[in-house]
Design an enzyme around this catalytic site. Sequence first.
Site, PDB file in Angstrom:
ATOM      1  N   SER A   8       4.081   1.988   8.354  1.00  0.00           N
ATOM      2  CA  SER A   8       3.777   0.954   7.370  1.00  0.00           C
ATOM      3  C   SER A   8       5.028   0.516   6.630  1.00  0.00           C
ATOM      4  O   SER A   8       5.890   1.333   6.292  1.00  0.00           O
ATOM      5  CB  SER A   8       2.765   1.460   6.347  1.00  0.00           C
ATOM      6  OG  SER A   8       1.478   1.439   6.874  1.00  0.00           O
TER       7      SER A   8
ATOM      8  N   HIS B  54       0.815  -1.217   0.000  1.00  0.00           N
ATOM      9  CA  HIS B  54       0.000   0.000   0.000  1.00  0.00           C
ATOM     10  C   HIS B  54       0.848   1.266   0.000  1.00  0.00           C
ATOM     11  O   HIS B  54       0.355   2.341  -0.344  1.00  0.00           O
ATOM     12  CB  HIS B  54      -1.004   0.000   1.162  1.00  0.00           C
ATOM     13  CG  HIS B  54      -0.439   0.245   2.513  1.00  0.00           C
ATOM     14  ND1 HIS B  54      -0.245  -0.752   3.443  1.00  0.00           N
ATOM     15  CD2 HIS B  54      -0.039   1.383   3.111  1.00  0.00           C
ATOM     16  CE1 HIS B  54       0.250  -0.239   4.559  1.00  0.00           C
ATOM     17  NE2 HIS B  54       0.382   1.060   4.380  1.00  0.00           N
TER      18      HIS B  54
ATOM     19  N   ASP C 230      -0.194  -7.637   1.093  1.00  0.00           N
ATOM     20  CA  ASP C 230       0.324  -6.279   1.277  1.00  0.00           C
ATOM     21  C   ASP C 230       1.851  -6.314   1.398  1.00  0.00           C
ATOM     22  O   ASP C 230       2.418  -6.096   2.474  1.00  0.00           O
ATOM     23  CB  ASP C 230      -0.323  -5.647   2.513  1.00  0.00           C
ATOM     24  CG  ASP C 230      -0.092  -4.145   2.586  1.00  0.00           C
ATOM     25  OD1 ASP C 230       0.425  -3.571   1.612  1.00  0.00           O
ATOM     26  OD2 ASP C 230      -0.443  -3.556   3.636  1.00  0.00           O
TER      27      ASP C 230
END
Length: 253
Positions: free
Chosen positions: A201, A65, A108
Amino acid sequence: MNSLRTFLLLHVLTCVGQTVNGSDIIHGEKAPKNSMPYMVSVQNHHGHMCGGFLITQGFVVTAAHCGENILTHVILGTNKIMEDNYLKRGIEKSYIHPGYTSPGFGFDIMLLKLSVEVDINERIHTIKIPASKMNVKENQTCSVAGWGMTQTAGSVVNELRVVNVLIIDPESCKEEWTALPPNVICAGGSGTDKGFCQGDSGGPLVCNDIAVGIVSFNKNSNCNYPDVPNVYTDISEYVPWINEIVKENYYHM
């Protein structure tokens, strides 16, 4: 399927402004100098966007992402990403897993090929990933690090921070989330005040000096007292895909 998609999209984390941007370390501490030489700040022209980690001299692993932003380069060899004592490498190519659509549906994971390989030294080093399927144990203590926010709706930090988190039983995690994508690990968040937040992230979940997970999502970007576990991509499920890309590019694990 539509109701599941709606549920997941409402609960998947990671927005800073208009961009998907990951998470920060909550109630952690500053990482000692050179203690995590594999950590990478993935950036664009505006600065830090996501974390990442070096697995070969030419490849960085991060979250898929993070590729929803235009990424230009990475910063290595420093805990302080807003100062000058670092190594900068351009991103030659991004490899987003073909199964990825959004964090709530899994897959992801992304590989970044660096424009020039890095030299290994005390400031810059690779970290091991699982050789094959690896099952972490409930209540096992692991760590997560990053330059993300230290509170909900805060701002990213200059100096790398790290916090210990406990692995959560997969079945318990499913009960708390109601719906989870495949191939994930749960750790931190629920029942604690420790975990990741926006800006972290792509960073690694490290257990016994092995990167076993990738920071993926939490709930509603809530980093203060999340009522569900933090969710990481299980790297061990993607080792063949990683190895194939590295092999195609003539780098060695």
